[in-house]
Scaffold this motif. Sequence first.
Motif, PDB file in Angstrom:
ATOM      1  N   ARG A   4      67.449  -5.826  -4.574  1.00 33.01           N
ATOM      2  CA  ARG A   4      66.280  -5.557  -3.752  1.00 33.01           C
ATOM      3  C   ARG A   4      65.859  -6.714  -2.872  1.00 33.01           C
ATOM      4  O   ARG A   4      65.355  -6.502  -1.791  1.00 33.01           O
ATOM      5  CB  ARG A   4      65.118  -5.157  -4.640  1.00 33.01           C
ATOM      6  N   LEU A   5      66.005  -7.925  -3.343  1.00 30.15           N
ATOM      7  CA  LEU A   5      65.476  -9.039  -2.569  1.00 30.15           C
ATOM      8  C   LEU A   5      66.330 -10.280  -2.783  1.00 30.15           C
ATOM      9  O   LEU A   5      66.516 -10.735  -3.906  1.00 30.15           O
ATOM     10  CB  LEU A   5      64.028  -9.328  -2.978  1.00 30.15           C
ATOM     11  N   GLY A  32      53.732  -8.592  -1.435  1.00 26.57           N
ATOM     12  CA  GLY A  32      54.858  -8.131  -0.639  1.00 26.57           C
ATOM     13  C   GLY A  32      55.029  -9.033   0.560  1.00 26.57           C
ATOM     14  O   GLY A  32      54.403 -10.096   0.647  1.00 26.57           O
ATOM     15  N   GLN A  36      57.506  -4.874   5.152  1.00 30.66           N
ATOM     16  CA  GLN A  36      57.977  -3.983   4.094  1.00 30.66           C
ATOM     17  C   GLN A  36      57.222  -2.659   4.139  1.00 30.66           C
ATOM     18  O   GLN A  36      56.033  -2.617   4.459  1.00 30.66           O
ATOM     19  CB  GLN A  36      57.749  -4.588   2.702  1.00 30.66           C
ATOM     20  N   SER A  44      59.894  -3.669  -5.044  1.00 31.79           N
ATOM     21  CA  SER A  44      60.121  -5.102  -5.249  1.00 31.79           C
ATOM     22  C   SER A  44      59.224  -5.667  -6.345  1.00 31.79           C
ATOM     23  O   SER A  44      59.447  -6.772  -6.818  1.00 31.79           O
ATOM     24  CB  SER A  44      59.942  -5.888  -3.946  1.00 31.79           C
ATOM     25  N   ASN A  45      58.228  -4.895  -6.758  1.00 28.97           N
ATOM     26  CA  ASN A  45      57.376  -5.260  -7.891  1.00 28.97           C
ATOM     27  C   ASN A  45      57.733  -4.450  -9.137  1.00 28.97           C
ATOM     28  O   ASN A  45      56.913  -4.274 -10.039  1.00 28.97           O
ATOM     29  CB  ASN A  45      55.898  -5.059  -7.525  1.00 28.97           C
TER      30      ASN A  45
END
Length: 107
Positions: A4-5, A32, A36, A44-45
Amino acid sequence: MTARLIRAEDDPIGRKRAAALRVRFDGTELEGEAGQTIAGVLMSNDILSWRTTSVDARPRGLFCGIGVCFDCIVTVNGERDVRACQRRACDGDAIDPQHDELPEVKE
């Protein structure tokens, strides 16, 4: 590294770190990056499901990712039926899960 990141300093493309933003999801503050989508911030969380189906209360989140289905709908700043995959997150957004009961059938 996750799917994801990628940390900005490890990104071979050389992207610059985006401005940070904060949103509130179901009462919890999340971080964030500017640009996004709401779905991107949630995922992402580590939030993969943010809605349940009306019939069996099955979990739903991002499905198509292009705005065709309605699996990712949320309420944003009081506005219902917002597709989380299409709307970019803004600093200070108040995001709530959306669940609608089925209407009663009158005979």
